[in-house]
Design a protein around this motif. Structure first.
Motif, mmCIF file in Angstrom:
data_model
loop_
_atom_site.group_PDB
_atom_site.id
_atom_site.type_symbol
_atom_site.label_atom_id
_atom_site.label_comp_id
_atom_site.label_asym_id
_atom_site.label_seq_id
_atom_site.Cartn_x
_atom_site.Cartn_y
_atom_site.Cartn_z
ATOM 1 N N ASP A 43 -4.811 4.289 -5.298
ATOM 2 C CA ASP A 43 -4.584 5.732 -5.159
ATOM 3 C C ASP A 43 -3.250 6.048 -4.487
ATOM 4 O O ASP A 43 -2.958 7.208 -4.191
ATOM 5 N N GLY A 44 -2.457 5.012 -4.243
ATOM 6 C CA GLY A 44 -1.150 5.197 -3.624
ATOM 7 C C GLY A 44 -1.176 5.162 -2.115
ATOM 8 O O GLY A 44 -0.116 5.265 -1.472
ATOM 9 N N GLN A 45 -2.357 5.001 -1.528
ATOM 10 C CA GLN A 45 -2.479 5.002 -0.073
ATOM 11 C C GLN A 45 -2.030 3.656 0.503
ATOM 12 O O GLN A 45 -2.535 2.607 0.108
ATOM 13 N N PRO A 46 -1.066 3.668 1.438
ATOM 14 C CA PRO A 46 -0.631 2.400 2.044
ATOM 15 C C PRO A 46 -1.482 2.043 3.262
ATOM 16 O O PRO A 46 -2.016 2.921 3.940
ATOM 17 N N LEU A 47 -1.608 0.757 3.520
ATOM 18 C CA LEU A 47 -2.316 0.265 4.703
ATOM 19 C C LEU A 47 -1.530 -0.915 5.260
ATOM 20 O O LEU A 47 -1.265 -1.882 4.547
ATOM 21 N N GLU A 48 -1.159 -0.809 6.516
ATOM 22 C CA GLU A 48 -0.345 -1.873 7.106
ATOM 23 C C GLU A 48 -1.137 -3.168 7.243
ATOM 24 O O GLU A 48 -2.287 -3.172 7.681
ATOM 25 N N VAL A 49 -0.491 -4.273 6.876
ATOM 26 C CA VAL A 49 -1.109 -5.587 7.006
ATOM 27 C C VAL A 49 -0.347 -6.487 7.970
ATOM 28 O O VAL A 49 -0.836 -7.553 8.360
ATOM 29 N N GLY A 50 0.861 -6.072 8.385
ATOM 30 C CA GLY A 50 1.623 -6.896 9.320
ATOM 31 C C GLY A 50 2.899 -6.208 9.755
ATOM 32 O O GLY A 50 3.375 -5.275 9.103
ATOM 33 N N LEU A 51 3.437 -6.666 10.888
ATOM 34 C CA LEU A 51 4.695 -6.161 11.420
ATOM 35 C C LEU A 51 5.750 -7.257 11.370
ATOM 36 O O LEU A 51 5.456 -8.433 11.623
ATOM 37 N N ILE A 52 6.978 -6.863 11.081
ATOM 38 C CA ILE A 52 8.105 -7.800 11.035
ATOM 39 C C ILE A 52 9.172 -7.305 11.995
ATOM 40 O O ILE A 52 9.640 -6.173 11.877
ATOM 41 N N GLY A 53 9.536 -8.137 12.950
ATOM 42 C CA GLY A 53 10.619 -7.819 13.866
ATOM 43 C C GLY A 53 11.719 -8.853 13.730
ATOM 44 O O GLY A 53 11.803 -9.562 12.724
#
Length: 226
Positions: A43-53
């Motif tokens: 449906d186009g909804q994003p969900l975060e799976v990780g952070l990158i620094g």
């Protein structure tokens, strides 16, 4: 020559580096700021799976044979990165086995982060998850003040905005954070660690096992000249 393959670029808040399903044309070695890797649902909804620094790389899955991006990568803060065209990045990996080995370690680490995030989202309450996320963001940003709206946090954690308000209020009443005007300030780092679920320490422990340091201690610029 490394310097000929690399260009420094400015990262803007909200900038998308890679879109789900599209070719990975460039790889980004983050020097400052942090990026969300997000799975995009039908449906186009994003969900975060990780952070990158600046401990990692965005688009590094090309080293594993990927040509297109599975996740969407979006800059959560402004910052800087070293950008390398994918073909040059792969040649660089072939010519620098030490760099390649460290990058493969990081890709394993990012995979572990994704797995732990999935378990966290399924089993822990929102205030614990919010505390975990804020700790991870703090580690990568290097600043206790984060420009975050409740709408953005709700997208990152996959919950409704109203429930984010409740979780943030819980941490604020405990004197752990201060939330106002779209900014969250971490007032008590130790208290935030105590409020977080086991997932933050699980990922931190894996960083230490692989790199010998805590993730917040390995956030440093990549040593290249342009």
């Amino acid at each position: 020559m490394v310097s000929a393959a690399v260009e420094r670029t400015t990262l803007e808040i909200g900038q998308t580096l890679h879109r789900s399903g599209e070719m990975i044309d460039h790889v980004y070695l983050v020097e400052s700021g942090f990026i969300s890797a997000m799975a995009v649902l039908s449906d186009g909804q994003p969900l975060e799976v990780g952070l990158i620094g600046s401990e990692g790389v965005a688009g590094g899955t090309v080293l594993l044979g990927a040509q297109t991006s599975y996740c969407e990568t979006m800059c959560q803060t402004g910052g800087e990165a070293l950008r390398i065209r994918t073909s040059k990045y792969l040649r660089l990996m072939e010519s620098c086995p030490i760099f390649r080995a460290v990058t493969l370690k990081y890709l394993h680490m990012f995979h572990a982060q994704v797995v732990q995030t999935a378990a966290c989202n399924a089993h822990h309450d929102l205030s614990q998850r919010l505390a975990r996320w804020l700790l991870s963001a703090h580690d990568r940003s290097g600043t206790p003040e984060l420009s975050l709206t409740q709408d953005l946090i709700s997208i990152m954690l996959g919950v409704r905005r109203s429930t984010v308000s409740v979780a943030a209020a819980t941490l604020q009443r405990a004197g752990i954070i201060r939330y106002q005007h779209g900014k969250i300030t971490i007032v008590d780092r130790v208290g935030l660690e105590n409020a977080a679920c086991e997932c933050y320490e699980a990922i931190s422990g894996e960083y230490r096992r692989l790199f010998g340091e805590h993730p917040k201690d390995i956030v440093r610029p990549h040593r290249f000249t342009t």
